[in-house]
Scaffold this active site. Structure first.
Site, PDB file in Angstrom:
ATOM      1  CG  LEU A   1      -2.005  -1.156   1.179  1.00  0.00           C
ATOM      2  CD1 LEU A   1      -2.974  -1.036   2.364  1.00  0.00           C
ATOM      3  CD2 LEU A   1      -2.791  -1.226  -0.122  1.00  0.00           C
TER       4      LEU A   1
ATOM      5  CB  ALA B   1       6.667  -2.644  -9.939  1.00  0.00           C
TER       6      ALA B   1
ATOM      7  CB  THR C   1       7.261  -2.734 -18.760  1.00  0.00           C
ATOM      8  OG1 THR C   1       7.109  -1.626 -19.635  1.00  0.00           O
ATOM      9  CG2 THR C   1       8.659  -2.660 -18.158  1.00  0.00           C
ATOM     10  CG  ASP C   2       6.135  -1.441 -23.963  1.00  0.00           C
ATOM     11  OD1 ASP C   2       6.331  -0.851 -22.878  1.00  0.00           O
ATOM     12  OD2 ASP C   2       5.358  -0.990 -24.835  1.00  0.00           O
ATOM     13  CD  GLU C   3       8.347   2.544 -19.926  1.00  0.00           C
ATOM     14  OE1 GLU C   3       9.336   2.981 -19.321  1.00  0.00           O
ATOM     15  OE2 GLU C   3       7.244   3.100 -19.922  1.00  0.00           O
TER      16      GLU C   3
ATOM     17  CE1 TYR D   1       8.402   0.449 -13.965  1.00  0.00           C
ATOM     18  CE2 TYR D   1       8.534   1.095 -16.291  1.00  0.00           C
ATOM     19  CZ  TYR D   1       7.965   0.320 -15.277  1.00  0.00           C
ATOM     20  OH  TYR D   1       6.969  -0.585 -15.597  1.00  0.00           O
TER      21      TYR D   1
ATOM     22  CE  LYS E   1       8.471  -4.243 -14.260  1.00  0.00           C
ATOM     23  NZ  LYS E   1       7.617  -4.893 -13.211  1.00  0.00           N
TER      24      LYS E   1
ATOM     25  CG  ASN F   1      -1.888  -2.222 -19.028  1.00  0.00           C
ATOM     26  OD1 ASN F   1      -2.523  -3.134 -18.533  1.00  0.00           O
ATOM     27  ND2 ASN F   1      -0.798  -2.458 -19.760  1.00  0.00           N
TER      28      ASN F   1
ATOM     29  N   PRO G   1      -0.481  19.329 -19.383  1.00  0.00           N
ATOM     30  CG  PRO G   1       0.580  18.488 -17.470  1.00  0.00           C
ATOM     31  CD  PRO G   1      -0.760  18.738 -18.055  1.00  0.00           C
TER      32      PRO G   1
HETATM   33  P1  NAD Z   1       0.789   0.657  -9.759  1.00  0.00           P
HETATM   34  O1  NAD Z   1       1.826   1.631  -9.363  1.00  0.00           O
HETATM   35  O2  NAD Z   1      -0.603   1.122 -10.021  1.00  0.00           O
HETATM   36  O3  NAD Z   1       0.683  -0.489  -8.642  1.00  0.00           O
HETATM   37  C1  NAD Z   1       1.804  -1.018  -7.994  1.00  0.00           C
HETATM   38  C2  NAD Z   1       1.315  -1.759  -6.751  1.00  0.00           C
HETATM   39  O4  NAD Z   1       2.461  -2.368  -6.128  1.00  0.00           O
HETATM   40  C3  NAD Z   1       0.682  -0.853  -5.693  1.00  0.00           C
HETATM   41  O5  NAD Z   1      -0.482  -1.453  -5.176  1.00  0.00           O
HETATM   42  C4  NAD Z   1       1.757  -0.739  -4.602  1.00  0.00           C
HETATM   43  O6  NAD Z   1       1.235  -0.524  -3.309  1.00  0.00           O
HETATM   44  C5  NAD Z   1       2.425  -2.104  -4.729  1.00  0.00           C
HETATM   45  N1  NAD Z   1       3.806  -2.098  -4.228  1.00  0.00           N
HETATM   46  C6  NAD Z   1       4.786  -1.210  -4.517  1.00  0.00           C
HETATM   47  N2  NAD Z   1       5.919  -1.540  -3.855  1.00  0.00           N
HETATM   48  C7  NAD Z   1       5.650  -2.665  -3.157  1.00  0.00           C
HETATM   49  C8  NAD Z   1       6.416  -3.495  -2.297  1.00  0.00           C
HETATM   50  N3  NAD Z   1       7.694  -3.212  -2.026  1.00  0.00           N
HETATM   51  N4  NAD Z   1       5.826  -4.586  -1.752  1.00  0.00           N
HETATM   52  C9  NAD Z   1       4.515  -4.872  -2.009  1.00  0.00           C
HETATM   53  N5  NAD Z   1       3.750  -4.107  -2.805  1.00  0.00           N
HETATM   54  C10 NAD Z   1       4.291  -3.024  -3.386  1.00  0.00           C
HETATM   55  O7  NAD Z   1       1.384  -0.110 -11.014  1.00  0.00           O
HETATM   56  P2  NAD Z   1       0.638  -0.753 -12.282  1.00  0.00           P
HETATM   57  O8  NAD Z   1       0.540   0.267 -13.341  1.00  0.00           O
HETATM   58  O9  NAD Z   1      -0.547  -1.473 -11.822  1.00  0.00           O
HETATM   59  O10 NAD Z   1       1.767  -1.791 -12.730  1.00  0.00           O
HETATM   60  C11 NAD Z   1       1.785  -3.106 -12.207  1.00  0.00           C
HETATM   61  C12 NAD Z   1       2.912  -3.879 -12.841  1.00  0.00           C
HETATM   62  O11 NAD Z   1       2.742  -3.938 -14.246  1.00  0.00           O
HETATM   63  C13 NAD Z   1       4.290  -3.265 -12.605  1.00  0.00           C
HETATM   64  O12 NAD Z   1       5.194  -4.305 -12.366  1.00  0.00           O
HETATM   65  C14 NAD Z   1       4.599  -2.556 -13.928  1.00  0.00           C
HETATM   66  O13 NAD Z   1       5.978  -2.525 -14.139  1.00  0.00           O
HETATM   67  C15 NAD Z   1       3.899  -3.457 -14.906  1.00  0.00           C
HETATM   68  N6  NAD Z   1       3.436  -2.816 -16.147  1.00  0.00           N
HETATM   69  C16 NAD Z   1       2.659  -1.693 -16.095  1.00  0.00           C
HETATM   70  C17 NAD Z   1       2.160  -1.150 -17.291  1.00  0.00           C
HETATM   71  C18 NAD Z   1       1.288   0.070 -17.280  1.00  0.00           C
HETATM   72  O14 NAD Z   1       0.978   0.595 -18.350  1.00  0.00           O
HETATM   73  N7  NAD Z   1       0.821   0.563 -16.158  1.00  0.00           N
HETATM   74  C19 NAD Z   1       2.496  -1.734 -18.520  1.00  0.00           C
HETATM   75  C20 NAD Z   1       3.312  -2.872 -18.516  1.00  0.00           C
HETATM   76  C21 NAD Z   1       3.755  -3.406 -17.338  1.00  0.00           C
HETATM   77  O1  DAU Z   2       4.976   0.933 -21.745  1.00  0.00           O
HETATM   78  C1  DAU Z   2       4.621   0.391 -20.506  1.00  0.00           C
HETATM   79  C2  DAU Z   2       4.843   1.421 -19.433  1.00  0.00           C
HETATM   80  O2  DAU Z   2       3.831   2.407 -19.588  1.00  0.00           O
HETATM   81  C3  DAU Z   2       4.794   0.834 -18.020  1.00  0.00           C
HETATM   82  O3  DAU Z   2       5.871  -0.050 -17.856  1.00  0.00           O
HETATM   83  C4  DAU Z   2       4.884   1.941 -16.960  1.00  0.00           C
HETATM   84  O4  DAU Z   2       4.710   1.389 -15.670  1.00  0.00           O
HETATM   85  C5  DAU Z   2       3.777   2.946 -17.220  1.00  0.00           C
HETATM   86  O5  DAU Z   2       3.885   4.019 -16.317  1.00  0.00           O
HETATM   87  C6  DAU Z   2       3.837   3.463 -18.662  1.00  0.00           C
HETATM   88  O6  DAU Z   2       5.021   4.278 -18.852  1.00  0.00           O
HETATM   89  P1  DAU Z   2       4.994   5.628 -19.707  1.00  0.00           P
HETATM   90  O7  DAU Z   2       6.109   6.473 -19.269  1.00  0.00           O
HETATM   91  O8  DAU Z   2       4.848   5.338 -21.154  1.00  0.00           O
HETATM   92  O9  DAU Z   2       3.569   6.216 -19.208  1.00  0.00           O
HETATM   93  P2  DAU Z   2       3.097   7.676 -18.752  1.00  0.00           P
HETATM   94  O10 DAU Z   2       1.621   7.599 -18.580  1.00  0.00           O
HETATM   95  O11 DAU Z   2       3.900   8.206 -17.638  1.00  0.00           O
HETATM   96  O12 DAU Z   2       3.414   8.551 -20.032  1.00  0.00           O
HETATM   97  C7  DAU Z   2       2.878   8.232 -21.290  1.00  0.00           C
HETATM   98  C8  DAU Z   2       3.405   9.246 -22.291  1.00  0.00           C
HETATM   99  O13 DAU Z   2       2.836  10.522 -22.003  1.00  0.00           O
HETATM  100  C9  DAU Z   2       4.910   9.435 -22.213  1.00  0.00           C
HETATM  101  O14 DAU Z   2       5.405   9.646 -23.535  1.00  0.00           O
HETATM  102  C10 DAU Z   2       5.086  10.704 -21.390  1.00  0.00           C
HETATM  103  C11 DAU Z   2       3.848  11.510 -21.726  1.00  0.00           C
HETATM  104  N1  DAU Z   2       3.316  12.372 -20.651  1.00  0.00           N
HETATM  105  C12 DAU Z   2       3.076  11.813 -19.425  1.00  0.00           C
HETATM  106  C13 DAU Z   2       2.577  12.575 -18.396  1.00  0.00           C
HETATM  107  C14 DAU Z   2       2.317  11.962 -17.043  1.00  0.00           C
HETATM  108  C15 DAU Z   2       3.025  13.710 -20.895  1.00  0.00           C
HETATM  109  O15 DAU Z   2       3.231  14.215 -22.013  1.00  0.00           O
HETATM  110  N2  DAU Z   2       2.541  14.467 -19.867  1.00  0.00           N
HETATM  111  C16 DAU Z   2       2.317  13.969 -18.622  1.00  0.00           C
HETATM  112  O16 DAU Z   2       1.883  14.743 -17.720  1.00  0.00           O
END
Ligand code: NAD
Ligand code: DAU
Length: 363
Positions: free
Chosen positions: A36, A84, A134-136, A159, A163, A189, A214
């Site tokens: 949390l 994460a 992640t694709d990153e 980040y 990963k 996502n 922004p």
């Molecule tokens: P999020 O930040 O919404 O959720 C992360 C969760 O992990 C939170 O509930 C947090 O409390 C928990 N957490 C953090 N540190 C912890 C610890 N030390 N021990 C236990 N719990 C902990 O992230 P998300 O967007 O749901 O991403 C989930 C996973 O999917 C991550 O591993 C991320 O790298 C991966 N991922 C995310 C995306 C995306 O677009 N969001 C895309 C590809 C992969």
């Molecule tokens: O590709 C998968 C990844 O996608 C996950 O592994 C990460 O956990 C997730 O956070 C996400 O990473 P990004 O950096 O791509 O997502 P974000 O939403 O932070 O940003 C998406 C794009 O938008 C990126 O090119 C940066 C831009 N951006 C983001 C924010 C927050 C802006 O231009 N303005 C903003 O305020």
């Protein structure tokens, strides 16, 4: 009855995954281990908390005593590691927690699973460790091409480097110990319960509260967007049918520039809000502000999902238009959820992350 240890299940994708799995299967038990942090929110799981097929444990994946005890208490079959630090901008600002949680935490989970599942030289039947990556990890693409599972790792932010490190550890447990594992690498996502630090919910929230929008740099960075439920369905398939030791890429097939995303959000909000809603007056493209770019900003991500499609029969089913409408509607219907988050420490985060950036407009 299969028992899942889902880590990070109170976050965005983890909570969607728990909803998806509990709805789909009535013969599974889920233990959700979540620290949390700022992005973990038990309100994401309100309707699930009361169920008899679910247990919540507040704790840290780097706490090896705790994780070990969970393997003693529960007959865990699958670990699905979502936990994460997930936000690129925060990793640029301060990477420490990214190293602890994303690398050390994954190592602790691997070690605990190995201790519980490896009997002498033999792994217990039916166990698997699934790393949600992640694709990153593949770095940044130019105008053409796609990431496949054989694309070399080339992470470019703290980040994505954390990963990638975790992925390599997971791979090493397969190569060295033959631990049953899968790694999934998904694109961006979007959908319900996403914390409003990420592009789509941040822009929705800023539109609704009259703030500027922004956009980093020239707004032409490209992401491949996937509706979160399509990701959850892919993970379920990988857990249950994925070939041991394999990596699976998961992509939405929806490449969009950031500026297009912001304009789509504006148009969708204007369409969904009632005619007499006062907020409509200030939701417009005039609020878009090009601000200082993210350091090391990856230009383009695009995923080749051929492998998971051919092997497991997966493809995304939610069109981008449908997914965006559902998402914007969810945030409108769940304004209390959003307000609770944005009224707390989020305010300080926003000032810290955006005040200077907004002063320095992109050139
Ligand atoms: P999020 O930040 O919404 O959720 C992360 C969760 O992990 C939170 O509930 C947090 O409390 C928990 N957490 C953090 N540190 C912890 C610890 N030390 N021990 C236990 N719990 C902990 O992230 P998300 O967007 O749901 O991403 C989930 C996973 O999917 C991550 O591993 C991320 O790298 C991966 N991922 C995310 C995306 C995306 O677009 N969001 C895309 C590809 C992969
Ligand atoms: O590709 C998968 C990844 O996608 C996950 O592994 C990460 O956990 C997730 O956070 C996400 O990473 P990004 O950096 O791509 O997502 P974000 O939403 O932070 O940003 C998406 C794009 O938008 C990126 O090119 C940066 C831009 N951006 C983001 C924010 C927050 C802006 O231009 N303005 C903003 O305020």
């Amino acid at each position: 009855m299969k028992t899942y240890l889902v880590t990070g299940g109170a976050g965005f994708i983890g909570s969607n995954f728990i909803h998806y799995m509990i709805k789909k299967y009535d013969d599974i038990f889920i233990v959700n281990l979540d620290k949390l942090t700022y992005s973990g929110n038990l309100n994401n799981l309100k309707d699930i908390e009361k169920g008899s097929r679910y247990a919540f444990v507040k704790g840290d994946i780097t706490d090896s005593e705790l994780v070990k005890s969970l393997f003693e208490i529960y007959p865990i079959d699958y670990v699905v590691n979502f936990a994460a630090e997930s936000h690129v901008d925060r990793s640029i600002d301060n990477p420490t927690e990214f190293i602890n949680t994303n690398i050390v935490g994954t190592f602790v989970l691997l070690e605990s699973a190995k201790s519980a599942w490896l009997k002498g030289e033999k792994w217990e039947e039916g166990k698997k460790f699934i790393q949600i990556s992640t694709d990153e990890v593949y770095g940044s693409l130019g105008e053409t091409g796609y990431f496949s599972e054989t694309t070399p790792l080339d992470p470019r932010s703290p980040y994505s480097a954390s990963k990638s490190s975790a992925d390599l550890l997971v791979k090493s447990y397969f190569d060295t110990y033959r631990m049953p594992i899968n790694i999934t690498r998904c694109s961006n996502n979007y959908g319900p319960y996403q914390f409003p630090e990420k592009l789509i919910p941040l822009m929705i929230n800023n539109c609704l509260t009259g703030k500027c929008l922004p956009v980093y740099g020239d707004g032409k960075n490209v992401r491949d967007w996937i509706y979160v439920e399509d990701h959850c369905r892919a993970i379920d398939l990988v857990v249950n049918k994925g070939r041991v030791g394999e990596v699976y890429n998961i992509g939405g097939g929806n490449e969009r520039t950031n500026i297009d995303i912001v304009k789509t959000i504006i148009a969708t909000l204007r369409m969904l809000l009632e005619e007499n809603d006062v907020r409509k007056a200030f939701i417009s493209e005039e609020k878009i502000k090009f601000v200082k770019d993210r350091k090391g900003h990856d230009r383009r991500y695009a995923i080749d999902s051929t492998k998971i499609s051919n092997e497991l029969g997966w493809k995304p089913v939610t069109s981008f238009d449908e997914g965006m409408k559902k998402t914007v509607k969810w945030y409108l219907d769940n304004s209390k959820w959003l307000e609770e988050i944005t009224s707390g420490s989020y305010k300080d985060y926003y000032v810290k992350m955006y005040a200077d950036r907004e002063k320095e407009e992109a050139v």
